[in-house]
Scaffold this motif. Structure first.
Motif, PDB file in Angstrom:
ATOM      1  N   ARG A  84     -12.559  56.877 -69.397  1.00  0.00           N
ATOM      2  CA  ARG A  84     -12.802  56.169 -70.664  1.00  0.00           C
ATOM      3  C   ARG A  84     -12.687  54.647 -70.481  1.00  0.00           C
ATOM      4  O   ARG A  84     -11.918  53.968 -71.172  1.00  0.00           O
ATOM      5  CB  ARG A  84     -11.847  56.662 -71.744  1.00  0.00           C
ATOM      6  N   TYR A  85     -13.444  54.116 -69.547  1.00  0.00           N
ATOM      7  CA  TYR A  85     -13.459  52.673 -69.309  1.00  0.00           C
ATOM      8  C   TYR A  85     -13.980  51.947 -70.552  1.00  0.00           C
ATOM      9  O   TYR A  85     -15.038  52.295 -71.085  1.00  0.00           O
ATOM     10  CB  TYR A  85     -14.356  52.338 -68.116  1.00  0.00           C
ATOM     11  N   GLN A 104     -23.634  59.716 -74.893  1.00  0.00           N
ATOM     12  CA  GLN A 104     -22.317  60.334 -75.098  1.00  0.00           C
ATOM     13  C   GLN A 104     -21.310  59.669 -74.151  1.00  0.00           C
ATOM     14  O   GLN A 104     -20.914  60.231 -73.140  1.00  0.00           O
ATOM     15  CB  GLN A 104     -22.411  61.844 -74.849  1.00  0.00           C
ATOM     16  N   PHE A 105     -20.925  58.450 -74.482  1.00  0.00           N
ATOM     17  CA  PHE A 105     -20.106  57.663 -73.566  1.00  0.00           C
ATOM     18  C   PHE A 105     -18.802  58.355 -73.191  1.00  0.00           C
ATOM     19  O   PHE A 105     -18.389  58.339 -72.027  1.00  0.00           O
ATOM     20  CB  PHE A 105     -19.800  56.291 -74.184  1.00  0.00           C
ATOM     21  N   GLU A 107     -18.064  61.371 -72.865  1.00  0.00           N
ATOM     22  CA  GLU A 107     -18.250  62.484 -71.933  1.00  0.00           C
ATOM     23  C   GLU A 107     -18.617  62.002 -70.542  1.00  0.00           C
ATOM     24  O   GLU A 107     -18.630  62.804 -69.600  1.00  0.00           O
ATOM     25  CB  GLU A 107     -19.328  63.433 -72.461  1.00  0.00           C
ATOM     26  N   GLU A 108     -18.930  60.721 -70.401  1.00  0.00           N
ATOM     27  CA  GLU A 108     -19.424  60.206 -69.125  1.00  0.00           C
ATOM     28  C   GLU A 108     -18.551  59.093 -68.567  1.00  0.00           C
ATOM     29  O   GLU A 108     -18.996  58.277 -67.756  1.00  0.00           O
ATOM     30  CB  GLU A 108     -20.873  59.761 -69.306  1.00  0.00           C
ATOM     31  N   GLY A 109     -17.293  59.038 -69.018  1.00  0.00           N
ATOM     32  CA  GLY A 109     -16.323  58.144 -68.401  1.00  0.00           C
ATOM     33  C   GLY A 109     -16.112  56.810 -69.079  1.00  0.00           C
ATOM     34  O   GLY A 109     -15.386  55.966 -68.553  1.00  0.00           O
ATOM     35  N   PHE A 110     -16.716  56.592 -70.247  1.00  0.00           N
ATOM     36  CA  PHE A 110     -16.654  55.281 -70.887  1.00  0.00           C
ATOM     37  C   PHE A 110     -16.336  55.405 -72.375  1.00  0.00           C
ATOM     38  O   PHE A 110     -16.490  56.463 -72.976  1.00  0.00           O
ATOM     39  CB  PHE A 110     -17.985  54.543 -70.702  1.00  0.00           C
ATOM     40  N   GLU A 111     -15.912  54.284 -72.953  1.00  0.00           N
ATOM     41  CA  GLU A 111     -15.676  54.198 -74.386  1.00  0.00           C
ATOM     42  C   GLU A 111     -16.321  52.914 -74.902  1.00  0.00           C
ATOM     43  O   GLU A 111     -15.915  51.816 -74.514  1.00  0.00           O
ATOM     44  CB  GLU A 111     -14.175  54.174 -74.694  1.00  0.00           C
ATOM     45  N   LEU A 112     -17.331  53.064 -75.728  1.00  0.00           N
ATOM     46  CA  LEU A 112     -18.017  51.893 -76.280  1.00  0.00           C
ATOM     47  C   LEU A 112     -17.162  51.305 -77.396  1.00  0.00           C
ATOM     48  O   LEU A 112     -16.958  51.932 -78.433  1.00  0.00           O
ATOM     49  CB  LEU A 112     -19.393  52.288 -76.814  1.00  0.00           C
ATOM     50  N   ILE A 113     -16.656  50.090 -77.178  1.00  0.00           N
ATOM     51  CA  ILE A 113     -15.719  49.498 -78.134  1.00  0.00           C
ATOM     52  C   ILE A 113     -16.296  48.314 -78.903  1.00  0.00           C
ATOM     53  O   ILE A 113     -15.684  47.854 -79.868  1.00  0.00           O
ATOM     54  CB  ILE A 113     -14.413  49.059 -77.436  1.00  0.00           C
TER      55      ILE A 113
END
Length: 213
Positions: A84-85, A104-105, A107-113
């Motif tokens: 969840r970068y 689907q961020f 689910e793919e290792g990221f978090e759109l903030i």
């Protein structure tokens, strides 16, 4: 997870394909599969699949194959999908809006903030529950939230100035749709370039040359 070195990018680029296919098998209730069965489904050789997976340790059992959910989880861990970068998106035009809406961020290792744009017609609007901020707010936001990755969906000519600002704020990782060569300017960045035009021209060639697979 121990650090792995000297693994070729060609191997790494096949991992998401393995993960996607194994996830599909899990959803269908498949519990076990052999490298031979995988090779038929994926259009690769069984030897290639075994070599790829052996780069990260042994996951299968000879004569038994791979346990689907276990292998899927292992590849997910290798890819770092639970990290969840923190991520920001620059450019809320058609492409940026589509990415922010449909990817689907989590689910793919990221978090759109955060989403940013310099156009008054876009700032203040809402995309997928997030308000588009003016790029003048970038410094304050980054100093507070500490994003580690930026998605660039802006024209090539606009990248230079925004890149310098992001780099000075500690952002070193980029998903780059801009056609600007970031790594040439900053060698310590991690960049995944997405050239949609290149992909389309490649498809055009393949249609024009059907015997060249």
């Amino acid at each position: 997870m121990p650090k792995r070195e000297n693994i070729s990018m060609s191997v790494i680029r096949r991992l998401p394909r393995y993960y996607r296919f194994l996830t599909h098998l899990k959803e269908k209730g498949v519990t076990r599969i052999s490298s031979t069965e995988l090779s038929v489904k994926l259009g690769l050789t069984a030897s290639q699949i075994r070599q790829d997976l052996n780069c990260f340790g042994g996951f299968g059992q000879q004569g038994y194959g791979y346990i689907v959910d276990q292998l899927c989880d292992e590849i997910g861990n290798i890819l770092g999908l639970s990290n969840r970068y923190k991520t920001i998106l620059i450019g809320a035009g058609n492409l940026g809006r589509a990415i922010a809406t449909h990817m689907q961020f989590e689910e793919e290792g990221f978090e759109l903030i955060g989403i940013f744009d310099s156009s008054p017609s876009k700032t203040g609007t809402r995309i997928n529950g997030k308000i588009v901020m003016d790029t003048t707010e970038l410094e304050d936001f980054c100093e507070k939230e500490k994003p580690v990755m930026a998605i660039l969906c802006i024209p090539r000519e606009g990248v230079h100035s925004i890149l310098e600002r992001l780099y000075s704020l500690g952002v070193r990782n980029f998903w780059n749709f801009s056609h600007y060569d970031i790594s040439m300017r900053y060698e310590d960045t991690v960049v995944e370039n997405v050239h949609l035009n290149d992909s389309l021209m490649t498809l055009c060639y393949r249609i024009s040359n059907p015997n060249n697979k």
